[in-house]
Write a protein that holds these residues in place. Structure first.
Motif, PDB file in Angstrom:
ATOM      1  N   PHE A 355      16.333  26.468   5.017  1.00  0.00           N
ATOM      2  CA  PHE A 355      17.033  27.231   3.991  1.00  0.00           C
ATOM      3  C   PHE A 355      18.529  26.963   3.991  1.00  0.00           C
ATOM      4  CE2 PHE A 355      19.506  30.990   2.825  1.00  0.00           C
ATOM      5  CZ  PHE A 355      19.136  31.114   1.493  1.00  0.00           C
ATOM      6  N   ARG A 356      19.130  26.842   5.165  1.00  0.00           N
ATOM      7  CA  ARG A 356      20.576  26.628   5.221  1.00  0.00           C
ATOM      8  C   ARG A 356      20.980  25.363   4.465  1.00  0.00           C
ATOM      9  NH1 ARG A 356      22.348  27.041  11.406  1.00  0.00           N
ATOM     10  NH2 ARG A 356      20.542  25.664  11.601  1.00  0.00           N
ATOM     11  N   GLY A 357      20.246  24.289   4.727  1.00  0.00           N
ATOM     12  CA  GLY A 357      20.538  23.038   4.034  1.00  0.00           C
ATOM     13  C   GLY A 357      20.233  23.124   2.554  1.00  0.00           C
ATOM     14  N   LEU A 358      19.139  23.816   2.201  1.00  0.00           N
ATOM     15  CA  LEU A 358      18.739  23.931   0.801  1.00  0.00           C
ATOM     16  C   LEU A 358      19.778  24.699  -0.018  1.00  0.00           C
ATOM     17  CD1 LEU A 358      16.488  23.440  -1.304  1.00  0.00           C
ATOM     18  CD2 LEU A 358      15.511  25.647  -0.617  1.00  0.00           C
ATOM     19  N   GLN A 359      20.211  25.841   0.491  1.00  0.00           N
ATOM     20  CA  GLN A 359      21.178  26.664  -0.237  1.00  0.00           C
ATOM     21  C   GLN A 359      22.524  25.947  -0.370  1.00  0.00           C
ATOM     22  OE1 GLN A 359      20.506  29.296  -1.823  1.00  0.00           O
ATOM     23  NE2 GLN A 359      22.374  30.459  -2.148  1.00  0.00           N
ATOM     24  N   THR A 360      22.964  25.326   0.714  1.00  0.00           N
ATOM     25  CA  THR A 360      24.228  24.578   0.668  1.00  0.00           C
ATOM     26  C   THR A 360      24.129  23.412  -0.304  1.00  0.00           C
ATOM     27  OG1 THR A 360      24.682  25.158   2.977  1.00  0.00           O
ATOM     28  CG2 THR A 360      25.909  23.309   2.058  1.00  0.00           C
ATOM     29  N   SER A 361      23.004  22.713  -0.284  1.00  0.00           N
ATOM     30  CA  SER A 361      22.808  21.578  -1.188  1.00  0.00           C
ATOM     31  C   SER A 361      22.799  22.020  -2.646  1.00  0.00           C
ATOM     32  CB  SER A 361      21.500  20.856  -0.861  1.00  0.00           C
ATOM     33  OG  SER A 361      21.544  20.293   0.429  1.00  0.00           O
ATOM     34  N   ALA A 362      22.192  23.180  -2.927  1.00  0.00           N
ATOM     35  CA  ALA A 362      22.153  23.684  -4.305  1.00  0.00           C
ATOM     36  C   ALA A 362      23.566  23.938  -4.831  1.00  0.00           C
ATOM     37  CB  ALA A 362      21.318  24.956  -4.376  1.00  0.00           C
ATOM     38  N   ILE A 363      24.420  24.544  -3.994  1.00  0.00           N
ATOM     39  CA  ILE A 363      25.808  24.800  -4.403  1.00  0.00           C
ATOM     40  C   ILE A 363      26.549  23.489  -4.635  1.00  0.00           C
ATOM     41  CG2 ILE A 363      28.028  25.785  -3.694  1.00  0.00           C
ATOM     42  CD1 ILE A 363      26.432  27.856  -2.054  1.00  0.00           C
ATOM     43  N   LEU A 364      26.441  22.572  -3.659  1.00  0.00           N
ATOM     44  CA  LEU A 364      27.177  21.311  -3.757  1.00  0.00           C
ATOM     45  C   LEU A 364      26.649  20.427  -4.886  1.00  0.00           C
ATOM     46  CD1 LEU A 364      27.635  20.449   0.027  1.00  0.00           C
ATOM     47  CD2 LEU A 364      29.272  21.518  -1.536  1.00  0.00           C
ATOM     48  N   THR A 365      25.340  20.506  -5.164  1.00  0.00           N
ATOM     49  CA  THR A 365      24.775  19.732  -6.274  1.00  0.00           C
ATOM     50  C   THR A 365      25.317  20.216  -7.607  1.00  0.00           C
ATOM     51  OG1 THR A 365      22.741  19.293  -5.030  1.00  0.00           O
ATOM     52  CG2 THR A 365      22.640  19.018  -7.415  1.00  0.00           C
ATOM     53  N   SER A 366      25.425  21.533  -7.754  1.00  0.00           N
ATOM     54  CA  SER A 366      25.998  22.074  -8.996  1.00  0.00           C
ATOM     55  C   SER A 366      27.448  21.634  -9.157  1.00  0.00           C
ATOM     56  CB  SER A 366      25.924  23.607  -8.990  1.00  0.00           C
ATOM     57  OG  SER A 366      24.601  24.043  -9.154  1.00  0.00           O
ATOM     58  N   ILE A 367      28.212  21.680  -8.059  1.00  0.00           N
ATOM     59  CA  ILE A 367      29.611  21.244  -8.123  1.00  0.00           C
ATOM     60  C   ILE A 367      29.692  19.762  -8.491  1.00  0.00           C
ATOM     61  CG2 ILE A 367      31.693  20.857  -6.746  1.00  0.00           C
ATOM     62  CD1 ILE A 367      30.929  23.351  -5.119  1.00  0.00           C
ATOM     63  N   MET A 386      15.179  21.745 -10.494  1.00  0.00           N
ATOM     64  CA  MET A 386      14.650  20.871  -9.455  1.00  0.00           C
ATOM     65  C   MET A 386      14.499  21.565  -8.104  1.00  0.00           C
ATOM     66  SD  MET A 386      16.306  17.139 -10.279  1.00  0.00           S
ATOM     67  CE  MET A 386      15.141  16.391  -9.145  1.00  0.00           C
ATOM     68  N   TYR A 387      15.409  22.488  -7.783  1.00  0.00           N
ATOM     69  CA  TYR A 387      15.375  23.117  -6.470  1.00  0.00           C
ATOM     70  C   TYR A 387      14.424  24.319  -6.396  1.00  0.00           C
ATOM     71  CZ  TYR A 387      19.352  20.508  -4.540  1.00  0.00           C
ATOM     72  OH  TYR A 387      20.179  19.530  -4.053  1.00  0.00           O
ATOM     73  N   GLY A 388      14.041  24.873  -7.539  1.00  0.00           N
ATOM     74  CA  GLY A 388      13.239  26.092  -7.551  1.00  0.00           C
ATOM     75  C   GLY A 388      12.001  26.062  -6.672  1.00  0.00           C
ATOM     76  N   PRO A 389      11.133  25.058  -6.812  1.00  0.00           N
ATOM     77  CA  PRO A 389       9.909  25.021  -5.999  1.00  0.00           C
ATOM     78  C   PRO A 389      10.181  24.979  -4.495  1.00  0.00           C
ATOM     79  CG  PRO A 389       9.740  23.515  -7.862  1.00  0.00           C
ATOM     80  CD  PRO A 389      11.159  23.998  -7.829  1.00  0.00           C
ATOM     81  N   GLU A 390      11.332  24.400  -4.094  1.00  0.00           N
ATOM     82  CA  GLU A 390      11.641  24.322  -2.661  1.00  0.00           C
ATOM     83  C   GLU A 390      11.881  25.710  -2.065  1.00  0.00           C
ATOM     84  OE1 GLU A 390      11.422  21.405  -0.996  1.00  0.00           O
ATOM     85  OE2 GLU A 390      10.695  20.690  -2.954  1.00  0.00           O
ATOM     86  N   TYR A 391      12.470  26.607  -2.862  1.00  0.00           N
ATOM     87  CA  TYR A 391      12.677  27.981  -2.394  1.00  0.00           C
ATOM     88  C   TYR A 391      11.334  28.685  -2.218  1.00  0.00           C
ATOM     89  CZ  TYR A 391      17.729  27.760  -2.980  1.00  0.00           C
ATOM     90  OH  TYR A 391      19.053  27.436  -2.845  1.00  0.00           O
ATOM     91  N   ASN A 392      10.411  28.413  -3.133  1.00  0.00           N
ATOM     92  CA  ASN A 392       9.071  29.007  -3.004  1.00  0.00           C
ATOM     93  C   ASN A 392       8.392  28.548  -1.716  1.00  0.00           C
ATOM     94  OD1 ASN A 392       9.533  30.137  -5.484  1.00  0.00           O
ATOM     95  ND2 ASN A 392       8.244  28.716  -6.626  1.00  0.00           N
ATOM     96  N   LYS A 393       8.524  27.259  -1.409  1.00  0.00           N
ATOM     97  CA  LYS A 393       7.879  26.715  -0.206  1.00  0.00           C
ATOM     98  C   LYS A 393       8.413  27.369   1.062  1.00  0.00           C
ATOM     99  CE  LYS A 393       7.081  22.118  -2.213  1.00  0.00           C
ATOM    100  NZ  LYS A 393       7.488  20.681  -2.141  1.00  0.00           N
ATOM    101  N   LEU A 394       9.724  27.674   1.084  1.00  0.00           N
ATOM    102  CA  LEU A 394      10.345  28.249   2.278  1.00  0.00           C
ATOM    103  C   LEU A 394      10.230  29.768   2.326  1.00  0.00           C
ATOM    104  CD1 LEU A 394      13.606  26.087   2.491  1.00  0.00           C
ATOM    105  CD2 LEU A 394      11.553  25.886   3.906  1.00  0.00           C
TER     106      LEU A 394
END
Length: 494
Positions: A355-367, A386-394
């Motif tokens: 989750f830590r990497g996923l959330q950080t990546s989502a912010i940086l990807t938007s930027i 694109m990131y939505g399903p990854e949150y469901n998996k975790l």
């Protein structure tokens, strides 16, 4: 993705996808830093050409790439039209006395010591109420720039406070299109989305407020500044009506925005009313008003610093900004259509662990999408889808994702000069870069609330604080779900 008449083409490799992005960033760096020339237009146009060649090598036809570029331009046309109308509105609101009246009474009522903090709060309240940062910047923000100039406060400090406040409202207002878009692409309830943004929004705003209050407290008003304030007030009182009539355009636009009238017709009504007041109060004829709307207002008050504030506006003043936006958006559309952006995001997702990497990546990807594509909608829609399903998996709530893309999308857009948000801020507030003087761009680090919020979001991601777990009822339909128009906008750009 956009539909094409060509066969389905695979996502390019990461190396191929990075070619147009890296080369374009390199061209921009050379143009801006080596040649000391802040005109990124042609570098972005060459970037579009490079992207087209890469797309052609992958099997895309020119028609496909052209369609992708025009699609993003089509989505952004309301923003471009808003810029045009704001240019017209600024000129008539100055000629009618609307902006001069706000400046005059601001000088009467506001103490320089708390001007910056008050500017942020005022823009926050207005933007939250009407749900649009652009209207706030183009009306209240413009007047605050004038007040700050009279107080001797550098324009970049005032602009930073205005941007912090205005885009705060755009982020958390249920009337905002980007707020609804973020909820739409992540399939979350818009009011839950707003509540979940408070843990980052409130600390960012508090820190920004304290900084503006501290900086304002260091402001000293010496004899020269008092004389300048007196000159401003005398000039405004001499040349403009400071009664109730010039307030009518402003009151009307705010009322229309509050009742959710679309920005373009609301601002155009404000332009017409401003023109009418200018004719009634000062006897301008139709040709003069139309000339103001196209070329900007012109007046000689006898005070050069006041004239530099009042002699502005007009459609022509927005030409540099509009062409910059069009080049940036065409480049972003080509990257999207050739699936280069998708390749980069997919590579990031493959490298993301937990989750830590996923959330950080989502912010940086938007930027990053904001910076590369120049389009705030794409910066929200692409990672949101694109990131939505990854949150469901975790097993984590997509509300974490909706917060991430708002912070990296909505709040960062005004900090990138060639993004639609940044171009609008610079064009409307007169933040020009000339002869290698980049001081106008200092508003970017001084818009504290805009960059503090994603920084705090990354800290939460690393610590696990305010990281909501998924609930079974999260994806159920609920009041406040974004409307069909916003859903289609999200699907069209994702």
């Amino acid at each position: 993705m956009n539909e094409s008449t060509s066969p389905k083409i695979a996502v390019p490799s990461l190396g191929v996808a990075l070619i147009p992005i890296v080369l374009t960033i390199g061209l921009l760096a050379i143009q801006i830093f080596y040649y000391d020339d802040f005109t990124p237009h042609i570098a972005l146009a060459i970037g579009f050409a490079i992207t087209s060649l890469v797309g052609w090598s992958q099997g895309y036809r020119w028609k496909d790439i052209e369609t992708g570029a025009f699609h993003v331009l089509h989505v952004a046309m309301p923003s471009i039209a808003t810029l045009i109308v704001v240019g017209m509105l600024v000129s008539t609101w100055i000629s009618s006395g609307t902006v001069p009246l706000l400046i005059y009474y601001g000088l009467e009522l506001i103490d320089p010591a708390w001007f910056l903090a008050a500017s942020m709060l005022l823009c926050s309240v207005v933007s939250l109420s009407i749900g649009t940062s652009w209207t706030t910047v183009g009306t209240i923000g413009l007047a605050l720039i004038g007040i700050g100039a009279a107080f001797g406060i550098p324009v970049y400090w005032t602009a930073g406070a205005v941007v912090s406040g205005a885009f705060f409202g755009d982020k958390v207002s249920p009337l905002s299109d980007t707020t609804n878009l973020a909820a739409a692409v992540t399939e979350t309830n818009v009011f839950n989305h707003i509540r979940n943004m408070m843990p980052t929004t409130i600390p960012a705003m508090l820190i920004a407020f304290i900084i503006y209050l501290f900086v304002g407290g260091q402001t000293t008003t010496d004899a020269a500044q008092l004389e300048q304030i007196a000159l401003f007030k005398d000039g405004l009182k001499t040349h403009f009506d400071l009664g109730f009539l010039p307030l009518i355009p402003l009151i009307t636009v705010m009322a229309l925005a509050f009742f959710k009238v679309s920005p373009i017709p609301a601002l155009f009504v404000g332009f017409v009313l401003g023109a009418a007041v200018a004719v009634i109060n000062y006897g301008y004829n139709l040709n003069e008003v139309l000339t103001f709307a196209h070329s900007g207002f012109k007046i000689n008050t006898g005070t050069a610093s006041l004239d530099s504030l009042l002699n502005r506006g007009g459609v022509s003043s927005m030409t540099w900004v509009i062409t910059l936006m069009m080049f940036a958006l065409a480049f972003g559309g080509a990257l999207e259509r050739t699936r280069c952006l998708e390749a980069v995001v997919s590579a990031i997702m493959r490298m993301t662990k937990g989750f830590r990497g996923l959330q950080t990546s989502a912010i940086l990807t938007s930027i990053s999408t904001n910076a590369v594509s120049g389009d705030v909608y794409l910066s929200i829609a692409l990672p949101g889808r694109m990131y939505g399903p990854e949150y469901n998996k975790l097993g984590y709530s997509r509300l974490n994702l909706s917060r991430a893309i708002e912070e990296g999308g909505t709040l960062v857009s005004p900090l990138i000069p060639w993004n639609a948000g940044g171009a609008f801020v610079m064009g409307t507030l007169g933040l020009t870069v000339v002869s290698g003087d980049y001081s106008a761009l200092l508003y970017i680090p001084l818009a504290f609330a805009c960059w503090l919020s994603p920084v705090i979001g990354i800290i939460y991601a690393q610590t696990g604080w305010f990281s909501k777990r998924a609930e079974a009822s999260e994806t159920n339909a609920a009041p406040g779900t974004p409307n069909t128009e916003l859903k289609s906008k999200a699907e069209g750009t994702a």
